[in-house]
Design a protein around this motif. Structure first.
Motif, PDB file in Angstrom:
ATOM      1  N   GLU A 222      -4.851  12.710  -2.995  1.00 26.03           N
ATOM      2  CA  GLU A 222      -5.873  12.113  -2.138  1.00 26.03           C
ATOM      3  C   GLU A 222      -5.757  10.591  -2.133  1.00 26.03           C
ATOM      4  O   GLU A 222      -5.945   9.942  -1.099  1.00 26.03           O
ATOM      5  CB  GLU A 222      -7.280  12.537  -2.587  1.00 26.03           C
ATOM      6  CG  GLU A 222      -7.582  14.019  -2.370  1.00 26.03           C
ATOM      7  CD  GLU A 222      -7.818  14.365  -0.896  1.00 26.03           C
ATOM      8  OE1 GLU A 222      -7.721  13.461  -0.038  1.00 26.03           O
ATOM      9  OE2 GLU A 222      -8.101  15.547  -0.613  1.00 26.03           O
ATOM     10  N   VAL A 223      -5.467  10.018  -3.297  1.00 22.57           N
ATOM     11  CA  VAL A 223      -5.286   8.567  -3.382  1.00 22.57           C
ATOM     12  C   VAL A 223      -4.070   8.142  -2.575  1.00 22.57           C
ATOM     13  O   VAL A 223      -4.105   7.159  -1.821  1.00 22.57           O
ATOM     14  CB  VAL A 223      -5.141   8.115  -4.852  1.00 22.57           C
ATOM     15  CG1 VAL A 223      -4.809   6.625  -4.926  1.00 22.57           C
ATOM     16  CG2 VAL A 223      -6.414   8.413  -5.629  1.00 22.57           C
ATOM     17  N   ALA A 224      -2.980   8.880  -2.723  1.00 21.72           N
ATOM     18  CA  ALA A 224      -1.770   8.577  -1.964  1.00 21.72           C
ATOM     19  C   ALA A 224      -2.036   8.656  -0.472  1.00 21.72           C
ATOM     20  O   ALA A 224      -1.642   7.772   0.302  1.00 21.72           O
ATOM     21  CB  ALA A 224      -0.651   9.541  -2.351  1.00 21.72           C
ATOM     22  N   LEU A 225      -2.738   9.706  -0.044  1.00 22.31           N
ATOM     23  CA  LEU A 225      -3.063   9.891   1.366  1.00 22.31           C
ATOM     24  C   LEU A 225      -3.888   8.724   1.893  1.00 22.31           C
ATOM     25  O   LEU A 225      -3.644   8.215   3.002  1.00 22.31           O
ATOM     26  CB  LEU A 225      -3.832  11.205   1.526  1.00 22.31           C
ATOM     27  CG  LEU A 225      -4.124  11.699   2.941  1.00 22.31           C
ATOM     28  CD1 LEU A 225      -2.834  11.979   3.692  1.00 22.31           C
ATOM     29  CD2 LEU A 225      -4.984  12.958   2.878  1.00 22.31           C
ATOM     30  N   HIS A 226      -4.848   8.278   1.091  1.00 20.52           N
ATOM     31  CA  HIS A 226      -5.688   7.141   1.478  1.00 20.52           C
ATOM     32  C   HIS A 226      -4.853   5.871   1.627  1.00 20.52           C
ATOM     33  O   HIS A 226      -5.012   5.124   2.606  1.00 20.52           O
ATOM     34  CB  HIS A 226      -6.784   6.929   0.439  1.00 20.52           C
ATOM     35  CG  HIS A 226      -7.611   5.702   0.682  1.00 20.52           C
ATOM     36  ND1 HIS A 226      -8.607   5.637   1.630  1.00 20.52           N
ATOM     37  CD2 HIS A 226      -7.553   4.464   0.103  1.00 20.52           C
ATOM     38  CE1 HIS A 226      -9.140   4.425   1.628  1.00 20.52           C
ATOM     39  NE2 HIS A 226      -8.524   3.706   0.707  1.00 20.52           N
ATOM     40  N   ASN A 227      -3.965   5.620   0.683  1.00 17.58           N
ATOM     41  CA  ASN A 227      -3.157   4.398   0.738  1.00 17.58           C
ATOM     42  C   ASN A 227      -2.228   4.393   1.946  1.00 17.58           C
ATOM     43  O   ASN A 227      -2.056   3.360   2.603  1.00 17.58           O
ATOM     44  CB  ASN A 227      -2.349   4.247  -0.549  1.00 17.58           C
ATOM     45  CG  ASN A 227      -3.204   3.812  -1.726  1.00 17.58           C
ATOM     46  OD1 ASN A 227      -4.321   3.332  -1.558  1.00 17.58           O
ATOM     47  ND2 ASN A 227      -2.694   3.988  -2.939  1.00 17.58           N
ATOM     48  N   TYR A 228      -1.613   5.533   2.247  1.00  9.63           N
ATOM     49  CA  TYR A 228      -0.752   5.603   3.427  1.00  9.63           C
ATOM     50  C   TYR A 228      -1.561   5.352   4.700  1.00  9.63           C
ATOM     51  O   TYR A 228      -1.102   4.672   5.629  1.00  9.63           O
ATOM     52  CB  TYR A 228      -0.054   6.966   3.508  1.00  9.63           C
ATOM     53  CG  TYR A 228       0.885   7.259   2.374  1.00  9.63           C
ATOM     54  CD1 TYR A 228       1.734   6.268   1.857  1.00  9.63           C
ATOM     55  CD2 TYR A 228       0.942   8.531   1.802  1.00  9.63           C
ATOM     56  CE1 TYR A 228       2.597   6.552   0.804  1.00  9.63           C
ATOM     57  CE2 TYR A 228       1.812   8.819   0.753  1.00  9.63           C
ATOM     58  CZ  TYR A 228       2.632   7.823   0.257  1.00  9.63           C
ATOM     59  OH  TYR A 228       3.489   8.104  -0.777  1.00  9.63           O
TER      60      TYR A 228
ATOM     61  N   THR B 119       7.570   6.717   8.566  1.00  2.80           N
ATOM     62  CA  THR B 119       7.629   7.054   7.148  1.00  2.80           C
ATOM     63  C   THR B 119       6.243   7.272   6.563  1.00  2.80           C
ATOM     64  O   THR B 119       6.004   8.225   5.814  1.00  2.80           O
ATOM     65  CB  THR B 119       8.364   5.951   6.377  1.00  2.80           C
ATOM     66  OG1 THR B 119       9.719   5.891   6.825  1.00  2.80           O
ATOM     67  CG2 THR B 119       8.338   6.205   4.880  1.00  2.80           C
ATOM     68  N   LEU B 120       5.305   6.396   6.919  1.00  4.66           N
ATOM     69  CA  LEU B 120       3.939   6.533   6.398  1.00  4.66           C
ATOM     70  C   LEU B 120       3.287   7.826   6.881  1.00  4.66           C
ATOM     71  O   LEU B 120       2.673   8.553   6.096  1.00  4.66           O
ATOM     72  CB  LEU B 120       3.100   5.319   6.826  1.00  4.66           C
ATOM     73  CG  LEU B 120       3.450   3.997   6.134  1.00  4.66           C
ATOM     74  CD1 LEU B 120       2.786   2.834   6.862  1.00  4.66           C
ATOM     75  CD2 LEU B 120       3.018   4.018   4.670  1.00  4.66           C
ATOM     76  N   ALA B 121       3.424   8.115   8.164  1.00  2.00           N
ATOM     77  CA  ALA B 121       2.829   9.339   8.705  1.00  2.00           C
ATOM     78  C   ALA B 121       3.496  10.580   8.103  1.00  2.00           C
ATOM     79  O   ALA B 121       2.832  11.579   7.812  1.00  2.00           O
ATOM     80  CB  ALA B 121       2.940   9.358  10.228  1.00  2.00           C
TER      81      ALA B 121
ATOM     82  N   GLU C 299      -4.343   3.548   4.911  1.00  2.00           N
ATOM     83  CA  GLU C 299      -4.690   2.128   4.954  1.00  2.00           C
ATOM     84  C   GLU C 299      -3.504   1.297   5.452  1.00  2.00           C
ATOM     85  O   GLU C 299      -3.670   0.354   6.238  1.00  2.00           O
ATOM     86  CB  GLU C 299      -5.117   1.645   3.560  1.00  2.00           C
ATOM     87  CG  GLU C 299      -6.439   2.208   3.073  1.00  2.00           C
ATOM     88  CD  GLU C 299      -7.626   1.619   3.813  1.00  2.00           C
ATOM     89  OE1 GLU C 299      -7.855   0.401   3.693  1.00  2.00           O
ATOM     90  OE2 GLU C 299      -8.289   2.375   4.546  1.00  2.00           O
ATOM     91  N   ALA C 300      -2.308   1.651   5.001  1.00  2.00           N
ATOM     92  CA  ALA C 300      -1.107   0.935   5.445  1.00  2.00           C
ATOM     93  C   ALA C 300      -0.901   1.091   6.946  1.00  2.00           C
ATOM     94  O   ALA C 300      -0.568   0.125   7.653  1.00  2.00           O
ATOM     95  CB  ALA C 300       0.116   1.453   4.683  1.00  2.00           C
ATOM     96  N   LEU C 301      -1.119   2.301   7.450  1.00  2.00           N
ATOM     97  CA  LEU C 301      -1.003   2.530   8.894  1.00  2.00           C
ATOM     98  C   LEU C 301      -2.070   1.763   9.665  1.00  2.00           C
ATOM     99  O   LEU C 301      -1.804   1.246  10.765  1.00  2.00           O
ATOM    100  CB  LEU C 301      -1.117   4.027   9.189  1.00  2.00           C
ATOM    101  CG  LEU C 301       0.156   4.850   9.031  1.00  2.00           C
ATOM    102  CD1 LEU C 301      -0.167   6.342   9.059  1.00  2.00           C
ATOM    103  CD2 LEU C 301       1.173   4.503  10.109  1.00  2.00           C
TER     104      LEU C 301
ATOM    105  N   LEU D  85       0.831  -1.201   0.000  1.00  2.00           N
ATOM    106  CA  LEU D  85       0.000   0.000   0.000  1.00  2.00           C
ATOM    107  C   LEU D  85       0.867   1.254   0.000  1.00  2.00           C
ATOM    108  O   LEU D  85       0.532   2.260  -0.630  1.00  2.00           O
ATOM    109  CB  LEU D  85      -0.917  -0.011   1.223  1.00  2.00           C
ATOM    110  CG  LEU D  85      -2.146  -0.923   1.118  1.00  2.00           C
ATOM    111  CD1 LEU D  85      -2.768  -1.146   2.481  1.00  2.00           C
ATOM    112  CD2 LEU D  85      -3.165  -0.317   0.156  1.00  2.00           C
ATOM    113  N   LYS D  86       1.971   1.184   0.700  1.00  2.00           N
ATOM    114  CA  LYS D  86       2.898   2.319   0.698  1.00  2.00           C
ATOM    115  C   LYS D  86       3.439   2.554  -0.714  1.00  2.00           C
ATOM    116  O   LYS D  86       3.496   3.698  -1.189  1.00  2.00           O
ATOM    117  CB  LYS D  86       4.049   2.050   1.663  1.00  2.00           C
ATOM    118  CG  LYS D  86       5.137   3.123   1.661  1.00  2.00           C
ATOM    119  CD  LYS D  86       6.300   2.670   2.525  1.00  2.00           C
ATOM    120  CE  LYS D  86       7.509   3.565   2.343  1.00  2.00           C
ATOM    121  NZ  LYS D  86       8.694   3.062   3.050  1.00  2.00           N
ATOM    122  N   ALA D  87       3.818   1.477  -1.394  1.00  2.00           N
ATOM    123  CA  ALA D  87       4.321   1.605  -2.768  1.00  2.00           C
ATOM    124  C   ALA D  87       3.255   2.185  -3.692  1.00  2.00           C
ATOM    125  O   ALA D  87       3.531   3.042  -4.540  1.00  2.00           O
ATOM    126  CB  ALA D  87       4.795   0.248  -3.276  1.00  2.00           C
ATOM    127  N   SER D  88       2.004   1.739  -3.511  1.00  4.08           N
ATOM    128  CA  SER D  88       0.913   2.280  -4.320  1.00  4.08           C
ATOM    129  C   SER D  88       0.714   3.761  -4.032  1.00  4.08           C
ATOM    130  O   SER D  88       0.449   4.561  -4.936  1.00  4.08           O
ATOM    131  CB  SER D  88      -0.381   1.513  -4.029  1.00  4.08           C
ATOM    132  OG  SER D  88      -0.260   0.153  -4.411  1.00  4.08           O
TER     133      SER D  88
END
Length: 330
Positions: free
Chosen positions: A67-73, A93-95, A75-77, A53-56
Motif C-alpha cells: 500500500e505504501v509503494a502504491l501510494h508513492n508511485y 514505469t510508474l503505472a 504521488e510520483a505520477l 518517490l519512485k525509489a521510495s
C-alpha cells in the motif's frame, strides 16, 4: 496543489535514487538517475522528486509494504501530471509498478486499468503488457488475456513465466463462449442478408459494421472527416497452423458505440481501419502495404469488449512458412 512553491519546499527531501536491477515481470522496476543538481529548474526538481518517490516506492515494495509503494508511485505520477512533464517512459514505469502492487493486493480490476495507463504512455512496455494480461486472466477475460500475453511473448520470447501464463490464457479463451455483442452483430448480419445469404456474396465491399449501406456511402462519409488519431495499441500473431494473422486493436469503449461507426476495409495487400466518434476522437490504423498478401473475401473482424479482433487470411498461394515479421511494410 502541486506547484513550484511545493517543490521548493521539497528540495531538502530530495535524495539520490539508488541503482538496482530490474526484478522481472513479478517485481518492480528500479529507479534511474540521480537527484537534481544545484540550481536546477522547477521542472528538473519535479522530475527528481518524482524519481525519489519512485525509489521510495521500490523500497517499500521490496519490504512488502504494498500500500505504501502504491501510494508513492501515485504521488510520483501526480507530480508529473500536475507539472505537465512529458516523460512517457517514467509514466509507463510508474503505472506498471502500480499494476504489480495491485495484482499482489488481489485487485485485478484496478491492476488492468493501471497497466492500460502504462501502455497508453508506452505501447511497447513489455511488463505492462504482461501485467494487463495477467489481470485479465484473473478477471476471467481469456480472450483479452491471450491477446496481451501473445504480445508479451513476442517482446520477451525467452521468458518461461510469460509463456506459461500465455498458454493458460489460450486454454481459457478456447473454452469461452461468444459474448452478447458478438451474438447481436451476427443476428443483425443475418437479418440484413436474408436467409441463406453470405456476407461477401451479397455485399463484397461492405464491412460487417455497415451492412445496410454501400461501399461508396462509407467512403463518402469517411472522406468528410479530417481529424484522425492513430490507434497505437496494436498486437498481432501469425497463426501459421491456420494460415491467418490475428490482429488485436485495443480501443476502450469501442463495444459501446454503434457498430456502423466501425469501418474496416480489407484489400489484397492493404488494410484500413476507421472508428468514428469514440471517446471524442476519430481513430484509424492504415497499412498501405501489408507484410504479405491476404484473401479479402476470407478476412473477418469482431467487435469485442474494448477491442477489435481481426483475422487476416493469408492468400492461398502463400507458403505456410512465410512468417510475418511485422503487420505493415508501409
Amino acid at each position: 496543489l502541486w506547484g513550484v512553491s511545493y517543490l521548493d519546499c521539497c528540495i531538502a527531501m530530495l535524495v539520490e535514487t539508488p541503482q538496482s536491477s530490474t526484478s522481472g515481470f513479478a517485481g518492480i522496476e528500479a529507479a534511474a538517475g540521480p537527484a537534481a543538481p544545484a540550481g536546477a529548474s522547477a521542472g528538473e526538481l519535479a522530475l527528481a522528486q518524482s524519481q525519489a518517490l519512485k525509489a521510495s516506492g521500490n523500497d517499500a515494495f521490496r519490504e512488502g509494504s504494498l500500500e505504501v509503494a502504491l501510494h508513492n508511485y501515485g504521488e510520483a505520477l501526480q507530480i508529473l501530471e500536475t507539472c505537465g512533464l512529458q516523460d512517457f517512459a517514467l509514466r509507463a514505469t510508474l503505472a506498471s509498478n502500480q499494476a504489480i502492487c495491485l495484482l499482489k493486493l488481489d485487485r485485478p480490476g484496478a491492476a488492468e486499468e493501471r497497466a492500460s495507463a502504462a501502455l497508453a504512455a508506452d505501447p511497447g512496455h513489455s511488463k505492462a503488457v504482461y501485467r494487463r494480461g495477467w489481470a485479465r486472466l484473473l478477471l476471467g477475460d481469456g480472450q483479452g488475456a491471450w491477446e496481451d500475453l501473445q504480445k508479451a511473448v513476442r517482446l520477451e520470447p525467452q521468458n518461461r513465466e510469460v509463456r506459461a501464463l500465455c498458454e493458460e490464457a489460450r486454454r481459457l479463451a478456447a473454452t469461452a463462449a461468444p459474448d452478447d455483442h458478438e451474438h447481436s452483430v451476427a443476428e443483425h448480419a443475418a437479418a440484413a442478408l436474408g436467409a441463406g445469404g453470405g456476407l461477401y456474396e451479397e455485399k463484397h465491399d461492405v464491412n460487417e459494421g455497415r451492412l445496410a449501406e454501400t461501399h461508396k456511402e462509407q467512403r463518402d462519409w469517411i472522406s468528410g472527416i479530417s481529424a484522425w488519431a492513430e490507434i497505437s495499441d496494436v498486437a498481432f500473431a501469425d497463426e501459421q497452423d491456420k494460415s491467418c494473422i490475428s490482429v488485436y486493436m485495443t480501443l476502450p469503449g469501442v463495444h459501446e458505440i454503434p457498430a456502423n461507426k466501425v469501418c474496416i476495409w480489407f484489400r489484397a495487400s492493404s488494410l484500413e481501419v476507421r472508428v468514428v466518434d469514440l471517446n471524442g476522437k476519430n481513430w484509424c490504423w492504415v497499412a498501405q502495404e501489408l507484410w504479405g498478401q491476404i484473401d479479402p473475401d476470407r478476412c473477418t473482424y469482431k467487435i469485442r469488449r474494448d477491442k477489435l479482433s481481426l483475422k487476416l487470411s493469408k492468400r492461398q498461394s502463400a507458403r505456410s512458412w512465410d512468417r510475418w515479421e511485422k503487420l505493415r511494410r508501409i
